[in-house]
Design an enzyme around this catalytic site. Structure first.
Site, short mmCIF file in Angstrom:
data_model
loop_
_atom_site.label_atom_id
_atom_site.label_comp_id
_atom_site.label_asym_id
_atom_site.label_seq_id
_atom_site.Cartn_x
_atom_site.Cartn_y
_atom_site.Cartn_z
N LYS A 212 2.30 -5.87 4.09
CA LYS A 212 0.89 -6.17 4.28
C LYS A 212 0.68 -7.53 4.95
O LYS A 212 1.41 -8.47 4.64
CB LYS A 212 0.26 -6.19 2.88
CG LYS A 212 -1.21 -6.10 2.79
CD LYS A 212 -1.68 -6.33 1.36
CE LYS A 212 -1.47 -7.78 0.93
NZ LYS A 212 -2.14 -8.17 -0.31
N LYS B 108 3.69 -11.50 -7.38
CA LYS B 108 3.45 -12.94 -7.26
C LYS B 108 4.33 -13.72 -8.24
O LYS B 108 4.81 -14.81 -7.93
CB LYS B 108 1.97 -13.27 -7.53
CG LYS B 108 1.05 -12.85 -6.40
CD LYS B 108 -0.34 -13.43 -6.60
CE LYS B 108 -1.31 -12.93 -5.56
NZ LYS B 108 -2.68 -13.37 -5.79
N LYS C 270 -2.21 -13.84 3.36
CA LYS C 270 -2.45 -15.27 3.51
C LYS C 270 -1.25 -16.08 3.06
O LYS C 270 -1.03 -17.19 3.51
CB LYS C 270 -3.62 -15.69 2.59
CG LYS C 270 -4.98 -15.30 3.08
CD LYS C 270 -6.05 -15.78 2.11
CE LYS C 270 -6.67 -14.62 1.40
NZ LYS C 270 -7.57 -14.89 0.33
#
Ligand code: TYM
Length: 336
Positions: free
Chosen positions: A199, A113, A202
């Site tokens: 993966k 991230k 969102k």
């Protein structure tokens, strides 16, 4: 005998997708009769990346409604919003002070991230797994059902619990129960529709990469129609050299509720990807339609949802408060 306790949560960032459902929420629903369930909408986690303050409350409400729509029953489980129980932030602070920096710097999700965000990385993003540990340890949870991507955070939670018990507790009187992850192999890692090696997420900017729980039947049909496939005509399970096939067959198994034997027999009649995509589309729509209908009913009756969350805040707050009190005493604070 007292029921074992289970705790888990989902962040109200973006729209929940079928990976969140199959990897996590669907398992909570299966566990709730047997376990003492605590399920929270982890809104404090949602502000560890830049967020929109005008949307946070609505997203939190929507995720809580989806918990119920997916089958969580407030008569059996405690459903609440993380920020409504201030003990989460307080315990996170205390755990910060006993967690070595090197432990959190190792977290893969932080590294991923942080790279995406460039210079705009807040301390909260690094600290996020410690807050997650607080969520779990406050309730003395025995098991934590999550998808595969949370495994490392669960290991950290266990390490923190063992460290605090060792430093401030005693063997006879541990401060925290050391929780176990529960990662069901099926559905633990639902992959992107546009790349079977990454993966479903969102935060992927491409909406076509995921099936959102609230997607219309038309959107679901479009996404499956356009999703990535390979050059083979036959469909099979568990061939890692065919990630898209592996992912979509796994998805079909879960949304259809059929056994692998039944699916392989059915596969004999498919002439290729086209036929398979048609049955996958139908089964996905059939699985999501009742959830969407219940969601719409719940959103039309906000008073009911608020009542459920107010009850949840009270029940969760009482248990979290007890743990926090023990922690304060064990760490030597002057408790009046
Ligand atoms: P979050 O909000 O990213 O995801 C919620 C749950 O969905 C699972 N999941 C998936 N499972 C299968 N396939 C996928 N593609 C997929 N994507 C997500 C996640 O593993 C998770 O179980 N840190 C957590 C939230 C959290 C939490 C907690 C969880 C905060 N405190 C305490 C358990 C206990 C998170 O960001 O999940």
């Amino acid at each position: 005998m007292a029921k074992k306790r289970v705790l888990s949560g989902v962040q109200p960032t973006g729209s929940l997708h079928i990976g969140n459902y199959l990897g996590s929420i669907a398992n909570w629903v299966k566990l709730q009769a047997e376990y003492d369930g605590f399920f929270c909408v982890v809104d404090l986690h949602a502000v560890t990346v830049p967020h929109d303050p005008t949307a946070l409350a609505a997203h939190t409400q929507a995720v809580a409604a989806l918990y119920l729509a997916c089958g969580l029953d407030p008569a059996q489980s405690t459903i609440f919003v993380q920020s409504h129980v201030s003990a989460h932030s307080e315990l996170a602070w205390l755990l910060n002070c006993v967690t070595p920096l090197t432990w959190v710097e190792r977290m893969i999700q932080f590294k991923e991230k942080a790279i995406k965000q460039g210079e705009n990385v807040g301390i909260g993003l690094l600290d996020y797994p410690v807050l997650m540990a607080a969520d779990i340890l406050l309730y003395q949870a025995d098991v934590v059902p999550v998808g595969e991507d949370q495994k490392q955070h669960l290991e950290l939670t266990r390490d923190i619990a063992i460290r605090v018990n060792g430093l401030y507790g005693s063997e006879a009187n541990p401060i925290f129960r050391v929780p176990a992850p529960m990662i069901r192999p099926q559905g633990a890692r639902v992959m992107s529709l546009t790349d079977g090696r990454s993966k479903m997420s969102k935060s992927d900017p491409a909406d076509a990469s995921r099936i959102n729980l609230l997607d219309s039947p038309e959107a679901i049909a479009q996404k499956i129609k356009r999703c990535k496939t390979d050059m083979e005509r036959t469909l099979e399970f568990d061939n890692p050299d065919r990630p898209e096939c592996q992912n979509l067959m796994g998805l079909y198994e879960l949304v259809s509720g059929k056994t692998r034997g039944e699916i392989l027999a059915e596969a004999q009649t498919w002439r290729g990807w086209g036929d398979f995509k048609a049955v996958l589309t139908e089964a996905t729509i059939a699985a999501l339609t009742p959830i969407q209908a219940r969601y719409r009913e719940l959103m039309a009756d906000p008073g009911y949802l608020t009542g459920v969350l107010a009850d949840g805040r009270e029940k969760a707050g009482a248990i979290a408060g007890q743990t926090l009190h023990t922690v304060r005493q064990s760490l030597g604070f002057w408790v009046l």
